[in-house]
Design an enzyme around this catalytic site. Sequence first.
Site, PDB file in Angstrom:
ATOM      1  N   ASP A  77       0.910  -1.294   0.079  1.00  0.00           N
ATOM      2  CA  ASP A  77       0.061   0.067  -0.012  1.00  0.00           C
ATOM      3  C   ASP A  77       0.750   1.381  -0.087  1.00  0.00           C
ATOM      4  O   ASP A  77       1.752   1.411   0.841  1.00  0.00           O
ATOM      5  CB  ASP A  77      -0.665  -0.378   1.348  1.00  0.00           C
ATOM      6  CG  ASP A  77      -1.863   1.128   1.433  1.00  0.00           C
ATOM      7  OD1 ASP A  77      -1.744   2.096   0.703  1.00  0.00           O
ATOM      8  OD2 ASP A  77      -2.341   1.274   2.534  1.00  0.00           O
TER       9      ASP A  77
ATOM     10  N   HIS B 246      -3.955   4.427   6.756  1.00  0.00           N
ATOM     11  CA  HIS B 246      -2.817   3.900   5.978  1.00  0.00           C
ATOM     12  C   HIS B 246      -1.432   4.138   6.554  1.00  0.00           C
ATOM     13  O   HIS B 246      -1.303   5.086   7.439  1.00  0.00           O
ATOM     14  CB  HIS B 246      -2.881   4.600   4.529  1.00  0.00           C
ATOM     15  CG  HIS B 246      -4.090   4.279   3.808  1.00  0.00           C
ATOM     16  ND1 HIS B 246      -4.309   3.128   3.008  1.00  0.00           N
ATOM     17  CD2 HIS B 246      -5.278   5.065   3.765  1.00  0.00           C
ATOM     18  CE1 HIS B 246      -5.344   3.087   2.321  1.00  0.00           C
ATOM     19  NE2 HIS B 246      -5.846   4.327   2.730  1.00  0.00           N
TER      20      HIS B 246
HETATM   21 ZN   LIG Z   1      -7.953   1.305  -0.374  1.00  0.00          ZN
HETATM   22 ZN   LIG Z   2      -9.130   0.819   2.433  1.00  0.00          ZN
END
Ligand SMILES: [Zn+2]
Ligand SMILES: [Zn+2]
Length: 552
Positions: free
Chosen positions: A191, A365
Amino acid sequence: MAVRVVFLGGLGEIGRNCACVEIDDRMLLIDCGIMFPDPDMHGVDLVLPDFEYLRENADRIEGVVLTHGHEDHGGGLAFLLAEVGPIPIYGSALSLGLARNRIEEAGLLDRTELIPVQDGERRHIGPFDCQFIPVTHSVPHGFATAIHTPAGTILHSGDFKIDQSPVDGRVTDLALIGEIGRRGVRLLLSDSTNAEDPGHTPSESSVGMVMRELFREHAGRRVIAACFASHIHRIQQIAEAAIGSGRSIAFLGRSMQQNVRLVRSMGLLDLPDESLVDIDEIHRFEPGQICVICTGSQGEPMSALALMAAHENHRIKLGPDDTVIISAHPIPGNESNVSRVIGGLHRAGADVVHSGLVPVHVSGHANQEELKFLLNLVKPEYFVPVHGEYRHLVHHARLARSTGMPEERVIICEDGDSLLMTPDGIDVERRFAPAGYLYVDGIVGDVGRGVLKDRRALAAEGIVVVIVTIDGHTGEIVTGPEIVTRGWIHAPEADLLLEEAKDAVRRSLTEAIDEGAMDFETMRRHARSGLQKFINSRTKRRPIIVPVVMEV
Ligand SMILES: [Zn+2]
Ligand SMILES: [Zn+2]
């Protein structure tokens, strides 16, 4: 044995995440999400991955692994089932529960089987030996996925952060990731959303403290808090802070009410019945005794919060006794909508608290230090940054090199690229599969690039329609040309210009007739080119020109 990874979306944009892993002739998808449109995609409701590659290989697809319940990962599943065919979907019970609504609304539940998997479970899906690893994120019960293949292990991080004190106590399983890493990971896909942000993302539980503080500060006032309807831990913390300050809770917004019902039935939202009130009953309470938790934190035009800001929400009228807390950051592209909503809330007299003023939001995130931590924990042979705009991918690649990964093993890929994994290494094949944007407008499928190009031109330049009637035998002009315009030019300069434009069309048509043209297509072409030349030379604009030639 050939192992391949094909990226169909999410590498170069935030949204429409979709990847395809292949062992021999079998395929396993990881996610199938939507992207929200840019402001210049006029009338487009959402953007999907290109399904052409999957349609061509429909009979090879074993299933979809849904990493978590966000729309940018599961929002495209209903379209996938409609376009490609019946496919089973694997994920945590919550991810499947959140994805189920859209599939059910589309009437496609009979085209899939929703198969729940447990934290840490290892399961074979066809030839794919998968392991589902718990990760923390802004929706509960997300997974990273390890796929053990004959060409080595692929580890896909999913959306994650490393929250050491998550609200539900379910931490990212670093021990399991470390163990998989120690056995050898051939390829890490991770990510990149926050690859430009230094340090660590704060724990979600830090928001709880801020909320308790805010409810103390705003005692005696009605509090309306907006957040993502899937952010169950945020909802939990807002509700706890509200109840702690002696308030009852009402939920507003369709997806909010739907999700709260779902997670309460699953035991994932701890909320005593006696603290809940129906949204239509809140007028019975003093302002300081109520908290409304609603949708609309992204300024979505039809959401509960946007309607409040526009005085169009018939359930809540805002006034000077109200405090609105927007517990989210605007996703790129939504800034102007959020700003408009905040303006409307202030106009209505409410006090507004948002993430630009008070830390009422933390990201879901991983920031740079967490990303490097994962890289060091896994020690992959190869690394490809995923989930991000191109700039995020570049920064994530840089981070990987800073941990000591050799240059040639850090590969930046884009939508449509493919990786072929062999015993010797990993080869990149650029533009392996079609990966254009699939635009969805309302309930209709693809809008098409042409339509969108027209809409952009209409929005930027306007439209000019020229209507002329000709004699079918002689080709002479009987009536017209008449010119109708929208969004092109403003009166009073228009009148004179329109007269000149008509002359230009007349000249152009006469020329065509003199050259012996009688057919409609040639006349249409001449009407258009004559007008285009005139408009271009006089106004330097390029409106859409629609010639209408009729015959008597
Ligand atoms: Zn996402
Ligand atoms: Zn997500």
